[in-house]
Design an enzyme around this catalytic site. Structure first.
Site, PDB file in Angstrom:
ATOM      1  N   LYS A  78       0.849  -1.199   0.000  1.00  0.00           N
ATOM      2  CA  LYS A  78       0.000   0.000   0.000  1.00  0.00           C
ATOM      3  C   LYS A  78       0.882   1.246   0.000  1.00  0.00           C
ATOM      4  CE  LYS A  78      -3.912   2.028   2.585  1.00  0.00           C
ATOM      5  NZ  LYS A  78      -4.747   1.932   3.810  1.00  0.00           N
ATOM      6  N   SER A 158      -9.907   1.957   2.816  1.00  0.00           N
ATOM      7  CA  SER A 158      -9.014   2.694   1.947  1.00  0.00           C
ATOM      8  C   SER A 158      -8.011   1.837   1.176  1.00  0.00           C
ATOM      9  CB  SER A 158      -8.233   3.719   2.776  1.00  0.00           C
ATOM     10  OG  SER A 158      -7.371   3.086   3.699  1.00  0.00           O
ATOM     11  N   SER A 182     -10.214  -0.253   7.034  1.00  0.00           N
ATOM     12  CA  SER A 182      -9.589  -0.186   5.714  1.00  0.00           C
ATOM     13  C   SER A 182      -8.904  -1.448   5.217  1.00  0.00           C
ATOM     14  CB  SER A 182      -8.569   0.946   5.673  1.00  0.00           C
ATOM     15  OG  SER A 182      -9.233   2.142   5.415  1.00  0.00           O
TER      16      SER A 182
HETATM   17  N1  GLN Z   1     -13.362   4.403   6.137  1.00  0.00           N
HETATM   18  C1  GLN Z   1     -12.782   4.863   7.364  1.00  0.00           C
HETATM   19  C2  GLN Z   1     -12.380   6.297   7.239  1.00  0.00           C
HETATM   20  O1  GLN Z   1     -12.571   6.840   6.217  1.00  0.00           O
HETATM   21  C3  GLN Z   1     -11.623   4.006   7.757  1.00  0.00           C
HETATM   22  C4  GLN Z   1     -10.442   4.242   6.930  1.00  0.00           C
HETATM   23  C5  GLN Z   1      -9.282   3.440   7.398  1.00  0.00           C
HETATM   24  O2  GLN Z   1      -9.446   2.425   8.086  1.00  0.00           O
HETATM   25  N2  GLN Z   1      -8.093   3.916   7.068  1.00  0.00           N
HETATM   26  O3  GLN Z   1     -11.869   6.885   8.149  1.00  0.00           O
END
Ligand code: GLN
Length: 493
Positions: A78, A158, A182
């Site tokens: 990532k 994400s 995410s």
């Molecule tokens: N969807 C969540 C957010 O937007 C979690 C994102 C994540 O786990 N990095 O904060």
């Protein structure tokens, strides 16, 4: 050589050992698959030269008889993990062409164990999002499509690029990060396995920070066994991260196939939502039946503060993000937009460098931390967080070994379908996952079935602190019962 890209990590490990193929061949097969799948936009940077050099070195170590546990295994990383000499952007314009002079601890451990870097994967900007639509590099396309339809779907977020890369056989495994879901949500949306380990299990050093008290790294793989293999290499105490836990790292793979007889599995009633699609409920029921058949004991439990988790998360996470992102000022990293004076330069750089979702979070975070509102929002959210954690602790104290819940409230959705007018609609995706980050617990998402449209759905298992091993044992029971799922390769020529 597409059969090489369809291997599991365990299978590739055996094949390399038996010299059925070389690490160089394995890397090449993946590099061509990546080239063929550019339409998915899973990678934001391909590193073919580095991959070939690393694979060659892996072959030499295999020949010399000193192969590491991941020798020659090609992985996707990532773009939130700093990689020495390899561009790292967090998929933000503000980190344009930032080339770190250091390697994150997690990736350093993967290379130490012999893994091969294929490239950096797409994600939501600074990991803020649930659909990969906030990336500066554009969307990732989910390799899965609804039956009989060509509508492009989101891969989740994400870590959407990592999830798509693993689902589409563009890597044998990938790293992700999980602040509120995410890893687990994109895993569920792509039919892959994703685990967020206990907070402190993996070092955060060298991982671009979003919300430091919630962020954790973890793997994406196509099987539960592979997740156990990767997590072992990623884990371990790191003196460079003060929140890294000094606890032994077990051989997680030994948990695969271990009996789950007598394990007490909590079924939290608060995860049964009004208006939840019937097929999610059915999947959950199916999961309960599978675990019961394997000898586990199901117990109804209550986590009464669950309903406050999402609102509290969306105070704590932006608060920490606004503080972490203060460092991007045009002076030290990436983008600089010149201005009349220093302040003007800061403002122009941050205004142009951050996308809309990141700006929204910085504003919310700054607001909830401001003098007049700190007690009403931030402090209150921290108290709620303690209560959420206590709910879990009480269940575990009462003898529950793990919990079973759905991973997401729906299958993958189409682009632009959620969050257009109301960002909260997108935030609701994290309803089953954020509690786990708030409590610092390990959570795994395992593919458990397809919905009526033919899209993958995941079940989540939540464990006691540092008991990822039990999640691997239980996860494998689900995997054995559900079978494995792969998308139709519509993108291949
Ligand atoms: N969807 C969540 C957010 O937007 C979690 C994102 C994540 O786990 N990095 O904060």
């Amino acid at each position: 050589m597409s059969e090489l890209t369809a291997l599991t990590i365990a299978g590739a490990r055996d094949g390399l050992k038996k010299k059925d193929f070389s690490a160089a061949e394995l890397a090449d097969a993946h590099l061509s698959a990546i080239e063929e799948a550019r339409a998915l936009n899973a990678y934001v940077l391909e590193t073919p030269e580095r991959a070939r050099a690393m694979a060659k070195a892996a072959d030499a170590r295999i020949a010399a008889g000193n192969a590491g546990p991941l020798e020659g295994i090609p992985l996707a990383i990532k773009d939130l993990f700093c990689t020495e000499g390899v561009r790292t952007t967090a998929c933000s314009h503000i980190l344009d062409n930032f080339v770190p002079a250091y390697e994150s601890t997690v990736t350093a451990q993967l290379w130490r164990d012999g893994a091969v870097l294929l490239g950096k994967t797409n994600c939501d900007e600074f990991a803020m999002g649930s659909s990969n639509e906030t990336s500066y590099f554009g969307n990732v396309v989910n390799p899965w499509r609804r039956k009989g339809a060509n509508t492009p779907l989101v891969p989740g977020g994400s870590s959407g690029g990592s999830a798509a890369a693993v689902a589409a056989n563009l890597a044998l495994g990938a790293t992700g990060t999980d602040t509120g879901g995410s890893i687990r949500q994109p895993a569920a949306f792509t039919g892959t396995v994703g685990i967020k380990p206990t907070y402190g299990r993996c070092s955060r050093w060298g991982v671009v920070a979003f919300a430091s008290s919630l962020d954790q790294a973890g793997p994406f793989t196509r099987t539960v066994r592979d997740a156990a293999i990767l997590l072992r290499s990623m884990s371990g105490h790191d003196p460079k991260d003060t929140t890294s836990a000094d606890v032994p790292v077990p051989n997680f793979e030994a948990a695969i196939g271990k009996s789950v007889k007598g394990l007490r599995i909590g079924i939290p009633k608060e995860y049964r939502l009004d208006g939840m699609p019937a097929e999610i409920e059915r999947l959950w029921e199916q999961g309960r039946a599978w675990l019961k058949r394997a000898g586990a004991e199901l117990v109804d439990v209550s986590l009464p503060h669950t309903k406050y988790a999402l609102p509290a998360y969306y105070i704590v996470a932006p608060a920490e993000a606004s503080s972490n992102l203060a460092r991007y000022d045009g002076v030290r990293y990436g983008l600089r937009v010149e201005g009349r004076d220093l302040i003007d330069m800061y403002e122009k750089t941050r205004g142009e460098g951050f996308g809309a979702e990141v700006r929204r979070r910085v504003m919310i975070g700054t607001y909830v931390l401001s003098a007049g509102y700190y007690d009403a929002y931030y402090l209150r959210a921290q108290k709620v967080r303690t209560l959420i954690k206590r709910d879990f602790e009480e269940c575990f104290k009462a003898g529950v070994h793990a919990m079973l819940t759905p991973a997401t409230p729906s299958a993958a959705f189409a682009f632009g379908e959620k969050g257009g007018a109301d960002p909260v609609e997108m935030y609701l995706n994290d309803i089953f996952t954020v509690t786990v980050n708030m409590a610092g617990l390990p959570g795994i998402s395992v593919p458990a079935g397809l919905d009526t449209q033919g899209l993958p759905l995941g079940l989540q298992l939540i464990g006691r602190p540092f008991d990822e091993a039990t999640l691997f044992s239980l996860g494998e029971v689900i995997e054995q019962a559900a079978g494995r799922f792969a998308p139709r390769r519509w993108w291949a020529r």
